[in-house]
Every structure is written in structure tokens, then in C-alpha cells.
Design an enzyme around this catalytic site. Structure first.
Site, PDB file in Angstrom:
ATOM      1  N   LYS A  15     -16.236  48.952   6.326  1.00  0.00           N
ATOM      2  CA  LYS A  15     -14.784  48.726   6.364  1.00  0.00           C
ATOM      3  C   LYS A  15     -14.244  48.340   4.988  1.00  0.00           C
ATOM      4  CE  LYS A  15     -14.764  45.262   9.319  1.00  0.00           C
ATOM      5  NZ  LYS A  15     -16.167  45.001   9.651  1.00  0.00           N
ATOM      6  N   ARG A  90      -9.489  41.067  15.642  1.00  0.00           N
ATOM      7  CA  ARG A  90     -10.886  40.976  16.049  1.00  0.00           C
ATOM      8  C   ARG A  90     -11.050  40.333  17.421  1.00  0.00           C
ATOM      9  NH1 ARG A  90     -13.531  40.806  10.414  1.00  0.00           N
ATOM     10  NH2 ARG A  90     -15.541  39.867  10.710  1.00  0.00           N
ATOM     11  N   ARG A 129     -26.842  43.453   0.497  1.00  0.00           N
ATOM     12  CA  ARG A 129     -25.456  43.734   0.125  1.00  0.00           C
ATOM     13  C   ARG A 129     -25.036  42.795  -1.014  1.00  0.00           C
ATOM     14  NH1 ARG A 129     -20.546  43.990   4.412  1.00  0.00           N
ATOM     15  NH2 ARG A 129     -20.942  41.782   4.760  1.00  0.00           N
ATOM     16  N   ARG A 162     -23.110  37.474  -0.415  1.00  0.00           N
ATOM     17  CA  ARG A 162     -22.252  36.565   0.341  1.00  0.00           C
ATOM     18  C   ARG A 162     -23.110  35.502   1.029  1.00  0.00           C
ATOM     19  NH1 ARG A 162     -18.238  40.232   3.895  1.00  0.00           N
ATOM     20  NH2 ARG A 162     -18.765  38.634   5.412  1.00  0.00           N
ATOM     21  N   ARG A 173     -22.828  36.785  14.091  1.00  0.00           N
ATOM     22  CA  ARG A 173     -21.670  37.667  13.840  1.00  0.00           C
ATOM     23  C   ARG A 173     -21.717  38.870  14.775  1.00  0.00           C
ATOM     24  NH1 ARG A 173     -22.518  38.197   7.627  1.00  0.00           N
ATOM     25  NH2 ARG A 173     -20.826  39.708   7.595  1.00  0.00           N
TER      26      ARG A 173
END
Ligand code: AMP
Length: 216
Positions: A15, A90, A129, A162, A173
Site C-alpha cells: 500500500k 481499517r 523491510r 520500523r 497486526r
């Protein structure tokens, strides 16, 4: 007419990457609730430390706070704002509030795009990531490495992982995604408003599909 797009999808579905690329190509502002929250955490104000607790646990920030942040962002952009919105709504409560924000501004529902990847893919992508501390450009140590290890291709500043990209947090999550966000996906799908893209295609293919949907 202006461009208004919402990107929905599980963690690490692309996204953020796609929203950034779309924002550059269409010259439309990109807004990510996750990024607005991380900015608040960096500012270290009262709100920031409260928000941090949710993010660190992999839980969703409460609806009231999230809705206020999006409403505030929209308010600063006049009556007919253009946007690429990533990571909101969300929850169903957020979806209802979003409908109200649009109605108040007499805006139609944006192009709602769902980028789908499997849970295995989320886990594989989250580990490794990296994001630029300065411009927010996104990388992956294996799938999309920077030219020079640990440095941003665009601006040369350091890259970092992160804090919430770790195995324990990502499981929570994913759980939140299943229980709170999948009903939002179903809500727009049932209304016939959802466009769907296979997020496991290559980055460029996803982008081309997205551009085609958005340009109509
Ligand atoms: P993201 O950058 O979209 O992966 O979001 C990172 C974290 O920010 C999430 O795990 C949540 O804690 C919080 N967050 C982002 N968007 C929302 C939202 N729409 N509602 C509640 N929490 C959110």
C-alpha cells in the site's frame, strides 16, 4: 475532476509503496494514517506516547483518535481535496465516519482498491523491510534492495527498520487485520465498490493495474 483513491490491504501488501508511486505520477497528495501516527510518535508529545503504545503492541489506534486525525488532514485541504489514502478505513466504525466526511464535502466514494497478499507473504515481506528516515522511500533487503546497503537511493540518508516490524507485533497486526479490517473489505465488496488487485504480482504490474483502475 480530481483523483481520490483509498488503498486497503494487509500489512506489507505494498500500500505504502504504491501510494507513493501513484502520488508522484498523478501529483496528488499521499496520506497514510500509519505515517501520521509515526510522525506523532517522533514529535514525542502526549498524543505521541499514547499512540506509540498501540503501535508497539501491533494494535489499532482507537477509532476516535484515528478519525480525528483523518478529518483534520482533510480539513486543511479545502472543500474538494484530492488524495491517495493508505491504511484508512481499517474498522467498520472508521468506514461509517469516512462516509460522513465525504458526504459533508459532497464527495463521491473514492476509488476503493484492495491489494491482496497471503499471510505468508506478509511475514516474509515484513522481515527485512526498510524505510528512509528522511524521505520515507521504502526498500526490502532481499526483494527491493537499495543500491548502497543502508542508504536511500533517492536522498542518501540512512535506512531503518520500523519498530513494529518484528515477528511478535506482526502476528497481532495480522489478527487485527482479520477481525477488524476484513469486515471493511467485505463491506465495500458487498456494495460492489471494491476493485481488487493481486498484490503478489510484481511491483510494476501492481502499479500498472492500479493506474488503469484509477484513470478509469
Ligand atoms: P501501517 O503503517 O499502515 O502499517 O500502520 C502502522 C500502525 O499504525 C498500525 O499497526 C496501527 O497501530 C496504526 N494504524 C494505522 N492506520 C490505522 C487505522 N486506520 N486505524 C487504527 N490504527 C491504525
Amino acid at each position: 475532476m480530481g483523483y481520490r483513491v483509498v488503498l486497503l490491504g494487509p500489512p506489507a501488501s505494498g500500500k505504502g509503496t504504491q501510494a507513493k508511486a501513484l502520488s508522484t505520477t498523478l501529483r496528488v497528495p499521499h496520506v497514510s494514517t500509519g505515517q501520521l501516527f509515526r510522525d506523532a510518535v517522533r514529535r514525542q508529545d502526549d498524543d505521541g506516547s499514547r499512540i506509540r503504545e498501540f503501535i508497539d503492541r501491533g494494535e489499532l489506534v482507537p477509532d476516535e483518535t484515528t478519525i480525528a486525525v483523518v478529518d483534520h488532514w482533510l480539513q486543511k485541504r479545502g472543500r474538494r481535496p484530492e488524495f491517495i489514502l493508505d491504511g484508512f478505513p481499517r474498522t467498520l466504525v472508521q468506514a461509517v465516519a469516512f462516509d460522513r466526511m465525504l458526504a459533508e464535502r459532497e464527495l463521491d466514494l473514492p476509488v476503493m482498491v484492495f491489494i491482496q497478499i497471503s499471510e505468508e507473504e506478509t511475514l516474509a515481506r515484513i522481515m527485512g523491510r526498510l524505510g528512509c528516515t528522511n524521505c520515507g522511500n521504502l526498500y526490502h533487503v532481499r526483494f527491493s534492495p537499495p543500491r548502497q546497503a543502508g542508504r536511500c537511493d533517492q536522498c542518501g540518508k540512512p535506512l531503518e527498520q520500523r519498530d513494529d516490524d518484528n515477528a511478535a507485533t506482526v502476528r497481532e497486526r495480522l489478527r487485527q487485520y482479520r477481525t477488524s479490517t476484513l469486515p471493511v473489505v467485505a463491506h465495500y465488496r458487498d456494495r460492489g465498490e471494491l476493485r481488487e488487485i493481486d498484490g503478489q504480482l510484481g511491483k510494476q504490474q501492481v502499479f500498472n493495474a492500479l493506474l488503469e483502475l484509477v484513470r478509469g
